[in-house]
Design a protein around this motif. Structure first.
Motif, PDB file in Angstrom:
ATOM      1  N   LEU A  13       2.400  -4.335   3.685  1.00 20.29           N
ATOM      2  CA  LEU A  13       3.432  -3.312   3.864  1.00 20.29           C
ATOM      3  C   LEU A  13       2.794  -2.000   3.450  1.00 20.29           C
ATOM      4  CD1 LEU A  13       6.354  -2.270   4.267  1.00 20.29           C
ATOM      5  CD2 LEU A  13       6.841  -2.980   1.905  1.00 20.29           C
ATOM      6  N   TRP A  14       2.687  -1.068   4.407  1.00 26.95           N
ATOM      7  CA  TRP A  14       1.958   0.181   4.181  1.00 26.95           C
ATOM      8  C   TRP A  14       2.923   1.356   4.341  1.00 26.95           C
ATOM      9  CZ3 TRP A  14      -2.607   2.022   7.853  1.00 26.95           C
ATOM     10  CH2 TRP A  14      -3.197   3.174   7.304  1.00 26.95           C
ATOM     11  N   GLU A  57     -10.416   3.929   8.285  1.00 20.03           N
ATOM     12  CA  GLU A  57     -11.122   2.873   7.551  1.00 20.03           C
ATOM     13  C   GLU A  57     -10.136   1.998   6.764  1.00 20.03           C
ATOM     14  OE1 GLU A  57     -14.478   1.834   7.408  1.00 20.03           O
ATOM     15  OE2 GLU A  57     -14.527   3.105   9.196  1.00 20.03           O
ATOM     16  N   LEU A  58      -9.135   2.644   6.171  1.00 24.71           N
ATOM     17  CA  LEU A  58      -8.125   1.890   5.427  1.00 24.71           C
ATOM     18  C   LEU A  58      -7.362   0.954   6.368  1.00 24.71           C
ATOM     19  CD1 LEU A  58      -6.327   1.135   3.043  1.00 24.71           C
ATOM     20  CD2 LEU A  58      -5.108   3.310   3.335  1.00 24.71           C
ATOM     21  N   VAL A  62       0.857  -1.196   0.000  1.00 26.35           N
ATOM     22  CA  VAL A  62       0.000   0.000   0.000  1.00 26.35           C
ATOM     23  C   VAL A  62       0.890   1.241   0.000  1.00 26.35           C
ATOM     24  CG1 VAL A  62      -1.887   1.198   1.177  1.00 26.35           C
ATOM     25  CG2 VAL A  62      -1.645  -1.293   1.435  1.00 26.35           C
ATOM     26  N   ALA A  63       0.745   2.084  -1.037  1.00 28.80           N
ATOM     27  CA  ALA A  63       1.539   3.316  -1.093  1.00 28.80           C
ATOM     28  C   ALA A  63       0.823   4.340  -1.959  1.00 28.80           C
ATOM     29  CB  ALA A  63       2.931   3.031  -1.652  1.00 28.80           C
ATOM     30  N   PHE A  64       0.849   5.589  -1.514  1.00 28.16           N
ATOM     31  CA  PHE A  64       0.090   6.653  -2.184  1.00 28.16           C
ATOM     32  C   PHE A  64       0.977   7.761  -2.757  1.00 28.16           C
ATOM     33  CE2 PHE A  64      -2.872   4.749   0.860  1.00 28.16           C
ATOM     34  CZ  PHE A  64      -3.971   4.514   0.061  1.00 28.16           C
ATOM     35  N   VAL A 115       4.524  -0.974   8.811  1.00 31.63           N
ATOM     36  CA  VAL A 115       4.328   0.413   8.385  1.00 31.63           C
ATOM     37  C   VAL A 115       5.697   1.060   8.227  1.00 31.63           C
ATOM     38  CG1 VAL A 115       3.374   2.657   9.028  1.00 31.63           C
ATOM     39  CG2 VAL A 115       2.072   0.577   9.523  1.00 31.63           C
ATOM     40  N   ALA A 116       5.915   1.759   7.090  1.00 32.94           N
ATOM     41  CA  ALA A 116       7.203   2.413   6.829  1.00 32.94           C
ATOM     42  C   ALA A 116       6.949   3.832   6.339  1.00 32.94           C
ATOM     43  CB  ALA A 116       7.977   1.628   5.775  1.00 32.94           C
TER      44      ALA A 116
END
Length: 459
Positions: A303-304, A290-291, A275-277, A332-333
């Motif tokens: 892995l977020w 919620e995510l 997960v990466a934005f 989480v990173a």
């Protein structure tokens, strides 16, 4: 005899610096010297992110900087202010830098490769009698949209100042995905003054791009064939990263958490949700929770990547007890070496904002997508991912505009268990990897560019 010496200048944003750096590294590998020019602000971030790393910058490359005109404390996310400052201050500084470099007999700059958004640099190249290459780091279809501004005005879709007059879906050609006018590059800003600045800048660069000897894009004919039929002057040379797997990135603005690779190595094959934005997305605190809860509900490892500014008060935004619940299963990173993460066999899918760099990196590794677009071209990229290439799924929002946790869980399960998303992603990867080979369409264009840069310095 002069050696070929390229000066590369990106637009000062993470999503622009990284692909131009990929191109620069490819040029270096072909024996071309490159001076890479960041803004002073970005140069500091890039060099600090490399601190402690040795031999990361190759011998034939030099990282230098010029001012962007803003003070160090001013907000670079204020794109209107940044863009006006760039156009006012950077041209004179770039010209002075080239004159300084050119004092050496053997090291003169023979070609400028500039982000298409920095069209004034192409004007400097022409003024100084050196080669000019425009580089577009996003999808070719996004550039086609920009080139279509005169037609959009003629068709009454937008006014001559860029305001949306008809909120109807737009198709540039039968085989190009439909676009909403509200997602046009300039129209996606809430601030009307910023919309105006963005639109004027795009119109200016539509003129300056005509000065370029080459117009190259970080994409492949396999991905956007209809767009290259519409605008044959655009030449695909990508995906650049597919021919440039050099490990450590040189253009990152933040230190990368490489320890996540060891963590990935302990997870089963095809099991991890990544997960990466990207560098720009902001998520509402309610949506952030919620995510988090959606990821927890999947019972899958994840892995977020959570930037410090991804949401308001990031450290306090997690649901109560979340970090205890996901211990050992979720990681989480702050920032990660994304190309290496996406090529890791443990990664099953990519929950992404669909920025073009992330899109290219995911599909070059055969990874299916869950699409969460935030801004500008990301909506068009989602259309390609879901409707054209069929390698991903989008999310449905509730009445409050929130993507609920159950929707997140259900779509992840659907992507990984229903249909042939993974197989199609794998097939697309094979096609784009072939395009960058010596005899592939992108490979041929890139080799012709290299030859031209080497020949041009002898003129």
């Amino acid at each position: 005899m002069e050696n070929p010496h390229v000066l590369a200048i990106p637009y000062p944003a993470q999503g622009h610096v990284l692909p131009l750096m990929d191109l620069a590294l490819c040029l270096v590998r072909h024996g071309i010297r490159v001076t890479f020019v960041n803004s002073e602000f970005d140069h500091k971030r890039v060099t600090e992110s490399l601190s402690g790393e040795e031999n990361v910058v190759p011998d034939r490359m030099q990282l230098v900087s010029i001012p962007d005109g803003l003070e160090s404390w001013e907000d670079r996310n204020d794109l209107g202010k940044l863009t006006l400052s760039i156009f006012e201050v950077m041209p004179g500084n770039l010209e002075a830098l080239i004159q300084k470099i050119n004092q050496s007999d053997s090291d003169k700059v023979t070609c400028i490769v500039a982000d298409e958004s920095m069209g004034w640099a192409l004007e400097i190249a022409k003024k100084m009698g050196i080669g000019a290459v425009a580089f577009w780091p996003a999808s070719a279809t996004q550039l086609a949209q920009k080139f279509s501004i005169p037609k959009l005005i003629d068709d009454g879709i937008i006014s001559c100042t860029g305001s949306v007059l008809k909120n109807q879906m737009v198709k540039l050609s039968p085989n190009i995905p439909e676009m909403k006018p509200e997602h046009f590059l300039w129209a996606c800003f809430n601030d009307l003054e910023l919309q105006k600045i963005a639109f004027q800048t795009l119109c200016k660069t539509n003129v300056t791009v005509k000065l370029a000897d080459w117009l190259i894009c970080n994409t492949s004919d396999e991905l956007e064939a209809a767009t290259f039929t519409l605008f044959p002057q655009m030449l695909p040379i990508g995906p650049l990263l597919a021919s440039n797997r050099l490990g450590k990135s040189v253009g990152s603005f933040w230190p990368e958490d490489s320890d996540c690779l060891a963590w990935l190595g302990k997870q089963p094959v095809q099991s991890v949700i990544y997960v990466a934005f990207g560098s720009f997305t902001i998520i509402d605190p309610t949506q952030f929770r919620e995510l988090a809860l959606g990821l927890e509900l999947t019972n899958m490892p994840f892995l977020w990547v959570v930037r410090q500014d991804l949401t308001a008060e990031t450290d306090n935004a997690y649901p109560k007890g979340f970090k205890d619940q996901i211990q050992g299963r979720g990681r989480v990173a702050n920032w990660v070496p994304q190309q290496q993460v996406l090529s890791h066999p443990s990664v099953a899918c990519f929950l992404s904002h669909c920025g073009w760099n992330s899109t290219i990196e995911g599909l070059s590794n055969g990874v299916p997508f869950l699409c969460w677009p935030y801004f500008a071209d990301q909506f068009l990229n989602q259309s390609y991912i879901c409707d054209v290439w069929k390698i991903g799924l989008g999310f449905e929002r509730d009445a409050n505009g929130i993507i609920p946790r159950e929707e997140i869980k259900n779509k992840i399960e659907q992507l990984l268990t229903v249909g042939d998303y993974k197989q199609r992603a794998f097939d697309l990867k094979a096609k784009v990897m072939n395009s960058v080979k010596e005899n592939g369409s992108s490979g041929k264009n890139f080799n012709n560019l290299v030859q031209w840069i080497k020949d041009d310095k002898e003129q």
